[in-house]
Design an enzyme around this catalytic site. Sequence first.
Site, PDB file in Angstrom:
ATOM      1  N   ARG A 131       0.825  -1.217   0.000  1.00  0.00           N
ATOM      2  CA  ARG A 131       0.000   0.000   0.000  1.00  0.00           C
ATOM      3  C   ARG A 131       0.857   1.264   0.000  1.00  0.00           C
ATOM      4  NH1 ARG A 131      -4.361  -0.373   4.622  1.00  0.00           N
ATOM      5  NH2 ARG A 131      -5.113   1.490   3.533  1.00  0.00           N
ATOM      6  N   TYR A 145      -9.201  14.173  -6.034  1.00  0.00           N
ATOM      7  CA  TYR A 145      -9.661  15.390  -5.365  1.00  0.00           C
ATOM      8  C   TYR A 145      -8.848  15.606  -4.088  1.00  0.00           C
ATOM      9  CZ  TYR A 145     -12.413  12.043  -2.569  1.00  0.00           C
ATOM     10  OH  TYR A 145     -12.814  10.992  -1.773  1.00  0.00           O
ATOM     11  N   PRO A 146      -8.599  16.865  -3.735  1.00  0.00           N
ATOM     12  CA  PRO A 146      -7.941  17.190  -2.464  1.00  0.00           C
ATOM     13  C   PRO A 146      -8.991  17.432  -1.386  1.00  0.00           C
ATOM     14  CG  PRO A 146      -8.050  19.152  -3.807  1.00  0.00           C
ATOM     15  CD  PRO A 146      -8.717  18.053  -4.602  1.00  0.00           C
ATOM     16  N   MET A 147      -8.592  17.273  -0.134  1.00  0.00           N
ATOM     17  CA  MET A 147      -9.551  17.485   0.951  1.00  0.00           C
ATOM     18  C   MET A 147      -8.849  17.908   2.240  1.00  0.00           C
ATOM     19  SD  MET A 147     -10.613  13.697   2.297  1.00  0.00           S
ATOM     20  CE  MET A 147     -11.315  14.478   3.760  1.00  0.00           C
ATOM     21  N   ASN A 148      -9.646  18.512   3.111  1.00  0.00           N
ATOM     22  CA  ASN A 148      -9.218  18.894   4.455  1.00  0.00           C
ATOM     23  C   ASN A 148     -10.160  18.299   5.476  1.00  0.00           C
ATOM     24  OD1 ASN A 148      -7.083  20.618   3.676  1.00  0.00           O
ATOM     25  ND2 ASN A 148      -8.451  22.379   3.490  1.00  0.00           N
ATOM     26  N   LYS A 149      -9.712  18.236   6.720  1.00  0.00           N
ATOM     27  CA  LYS A 149     -10.596  18.012   7.848  1.00  0.00           C
ATOM     28  C   LYS A 149     -10.944  19.384   8.434  1.00  0.00           C
ATOM     29  CE  LYS A 149     -11.200  13.514   8.477  1.00  0.00           C
ATOM     30  NZ  LYS A 149     -10.732  12.987   7.193  1.00  0.00           N
ATOM     31  N   HIS A 172     -16.309   5.405   8.817  1.00  0.00           N
ATOM     32  CA  HIS A 172     -15.994   5.903   7.475  1.00  0.00           C
ATOM     33  C   HIS A 172     -15.395   4.777   6.626  1.00  0.00           C
ATOM     34  CE1 HIS A 172     -15.057   9.116   4.611  1.00  0.00           C
ATOM     35  NE2 HIS A 172     -13.834   8.621   4.485  1.00  0.00           N
ATOM     36  N   GLN A 185      -8.317   2.722  -3.999  1.00  0.00           N
ATOM     37  CA  GLN A 185      -8.107   4.056  -3.426  1.00  0.00           C
ATOM     38  C   GLN A 185      -6.680   4.229  -2.927  1.00  0.00           C
ATOM     39  OE1 GLN A 185     -10.823   6.235  -0.368  1.00  0.00           O
ATOM     40  NE2 GLN A 185      -9.306   5.152   0.858  1.00  0.00           N
TER      41      GLN A 185
END
Length: 250
Positions: A131, A145-149, A172, A185
């Site tokens: 992995r 796609y980018p992401m934040n918490k 999740h 993923q």
Amino acid sequence: MSQAAETLDGWYSLHLFYAVDWASLRLVPKDERDALVTEFQSFLENTATVRSSKSGDQAIYNITGQKADLLLWFLRPEMKSLNHIENEFNKLRIADFLIPTYSYVSVIELSNYLAGKSDEDPYENPHIKARLYPELPHSDYICFYPMNKRRNETYNWYMLTMEERQKLMYDHGMIGRKYAGKIKQFITGSVGFDDFEWGVTLFSDDVLQFKKIVYEMRFDETTARYGEFGSFFVGHIINTNEFNQFFAIS
């Protein structure tokens, strides 16, 4: 202070998005255009040799919509190797006709939210190594796609306890497992590297699965309360032997 999650880090990652300057490329005589496409093909075939030595990998996709035309995704053991690839790419003649539209710098990441206790060196675990240092699938479609918490006065992921975050990430992850065999993923961490905190890259032979998993996860508390997202990029795989057709102008 809340306890920070520990991470395992693998190959460094560089997503490069480009739009083709078709108007300028149309003015190039066919023989010259064929030559610069051949040079581009040779460059990518050369950089792809790391796959056989298991010292990196790469993927090339034709992006759908006007955000970009091409995505080049490179994975390498060192950040400086990504610099070298980008610098050498920019020296190619085709680079004069490719307009950068977006890029993302990160590193393949696994967190310890769902990890059990063990004295084993995780970097020696074959499953974990696969992995962290993956062989990318040649799936028909890709989604990035980018992401934040989220961290604001109402919902702040970083003020939750480790136990609270572990519970949320477990729930999740259970949604994600429903798509095993349909979606592959890869999570890349980018805190301190880029404008968002993570990049998410999904592969599938069925593009509709991207919509299904992202929509279903909207109802998950981790996403509904704490998820913030950037732009989504979706595209279809393109092989270097298809470049002549892709860049052909009648």
